[in-house]
Design an enzyme around this catalytic site. Structure first.
Site, mmCIF file in Angstrom:
data_model
loop_
_atom_site.group_PDB
_atom_site.id
_atom_site.type_symbol
_atom_site.label_atom_id
_atom_site.label_comp_id
_atom_site.label_asym_id
_atom_site.label_seq_id
_atom_site.Cartn_x
_atom_site.Cartn_y
_atom_site.Cartn_z
ATOM 1 N NE ARG A 279 -3.272 -9.626 -1.447
ATOM 2 C CZ ARG A 279 -2.781 -8.983 -0.388
ATOM 3 N NH1 ARG A 279 -1.525 -9.227 -0.008
ATOM 4 N NH2 ARG A 279 -3.501 -8.114 0.281
ATOM 5 C CE LYS A 304 -4.210 -5.078 -3.785
ATOM 6 N NZ LYS A 304 -5.482 -5.814 -3.902
#
Length: 455
Positions: A279, A304
């Site tokens: 990401r 995350k």
């Protein structure tokens, strides 16, 4: 001795301007001119308040255009912050007005003060106090409890604050039940996205009520609003190998005369985004010590879902990383293991996620894959989707059942379970062809046998 402002010799202004990182004499002269004018106005008043701000704006508007005047207010903002830091004033009137209006920026306050009707403009700026509704205390306690338990809990408070603002601006009848409040909020917007938000709000309140009273029955979630909202989601773009090669070529030749290392940094970012499915935030948080060239791994820390994972990389990616790290060292990059892997000279040496998105999106545009303007077209995050599709294609080509490997792929991507990974599996013609061929080889004979046995 604590300094006081306004000071007769105006030494505070001189020290403040000298402490700023102003490059030219013209800039320093401009700062001094603005601040001396502001002090001249303040000296005519007993206290530093809203009257001083209005008087300075009125006098300055005679000599300067509105756009220039608003730009000069930033100079005054920095000076007022400095006065408060050194204790020369007791309060910053701009911050006081900002707090009264419950907003985060100072510029709307200056615009309101510079308007023809400052009082009315300030009144229109005022926002409801966060968690100031009749349910506000309950919602604030729930947010604090979830964060004490270790959850990030960032999106749910924003949803609760929107609902809290609605309750303050649109008061219902006395003793109105919670379900009626949510129904009133749902009626304000009939879009699919708002319907999904209302369903999320109902789930959050069901959790709140159950925490307060365990005897409250568990609410069964309704999946229909999310499915309807998903129809409006933007479909990912799956980059072909030719697209990726074109983007890498553009990144390597990216024009950056002031930052010579930037093209190679963008090239390496693209490689990790496509080959490892990282990401943008994971790219931004990578440190030099997270790369182990000897073992051929890279460590992604606390991203995350609070997860840390160690990813094995292909040999070709390790070779590119080694070349980038050597070029980074030659460019003068910090060799501290805590310094950013993608290093630049300004700030703390890290690229921000927003800067990474802007740079890579510009590469996609220059490669002819995205329109020159707007947010339409392929995204940077679609590289992660493409990585998943290409991985599944490779499994099909090597006669591996993708279903058996999905848990490993979910772990590699940093997902909690394969349900999150399934979102990334975009069905294109090539995976569909291989899936049909696999069914033809495995499933079709079973169906034929069943038909033969049937009497």
């Amino acid at each position: 001795m604590t300094p006081r402002w306004p000071d007769p010799d105006r030494a505070i202004i001189g020290r403040h301007v000298a402490s700023l990182d102003l490059r030219g004499m013209k800039s320093r002269a401009c700062y001094r001119q603005v601040l001396h004018g502001f002090q001249e106005v303040a000296e005519r008043y007993d206290a530093l308040g809203q009257e001083v701000l209005l008087a300075w704006l009125r006098e300055s508007s005679v000599r300067r255009a509105p756009s220039t005047l608003l730009h000069r207010t930033r100079i005054v903002d920095r000076f007022l912050e400095h006065l408060l830091e050194i204790g020369a004033v007791q309060r910053n009137p701009v911050v006081a007005l900002r707090d009264e209006c419950n907003i985060k920026q100072c510029m709307p306050i200056w615009r309101a003060l510079a308007s023809r009707g400052p009082g009315q403009a300030l009144a229109e700026l005022r926002q409801p106090r966060p968690f100031g509704s009749m349910l506000g205390e309950m919602m604030a306690e729930h947010v604090a409890m979830m964060r004490r338990r270790g959850y990030k809990y960032t999106s749910q408070p924003l949803l609760l604050l929107r609902f809290d603002r609605f309750l303050q601006l649109h008061r219902g009848p006395e003793g109105e039940p919670l379900s009626a409040m949510i129904d009133r909020w749902a009626a304000t917007n009939v879009t699919r996205h708002h319907t999904e938000e209302c369903e999320k709000l109902k789930r959050v309140f069901a959790k709140i009520l159950r925490h307060r009273d365990p005897s409250v029955p568990v609410r069964r979630p309704d999946p229909r609003p999310r499915k309807e909202a998903a129809k409006q989601w933007r479909k990912p773009h799956i980059y072909s190998p030719a697209d990726v090669r074109r983007m890498l070529e553009v990144a390597r030749t990216y024009p950056s005369p002031r930052v010579p290392l930037r093209p190679l940094s963008m090239y390496t970012m693209l490689i990790l985004a496509y080959c490892a499915g990282l990401r943008r935030g994971e790219l931004a948080r990578l440190d030099l010590g997270d790369v182990d060239l000897q073992d051929g791994t890279i460590t992604i820390r606390q991203t995350k879902f609070f997860e840390t994972r160690i990813l094995p990389l292909p040999d070709s990616v390790v070779v590119e990383l080694r070349g980038y790290i050597d070029a980074r060292r030659r460019a003068g990059g910090s060799q501290d293991t805590r310094s950013g892997l993608f290093w630049h000279e300004r700030g703390d040496g890290h690229y921000t996620p927003e800067m990474i998105t802007w740079l890579l999106a510009d590469v996609i545009r220059r490669a002819g894959l995205k329109p020159l303007r707007g947010q339409t077209g392929p995204r940077v995050h679609d590289l992660r989707h493409s990585m998943v599709v290409d991985r599944i294609l490779e499994w099909y080509r090597t006669d591996i059942n993708p279903q058996d490997r999905l848990p490993f792929l979910a772990t590699y991507l940093g997902h909690r379970d394969i349900n999150s990974t399934l979102v990334y599996i975009t069905v294109t013609q090539e995976p569909l062809y291989y899936a049909n061929e696999r069914f033809r080889a495995v499933g079709a004979p079973c169906l034929s046998q069943g038909q033969e046995v049937r009497p």
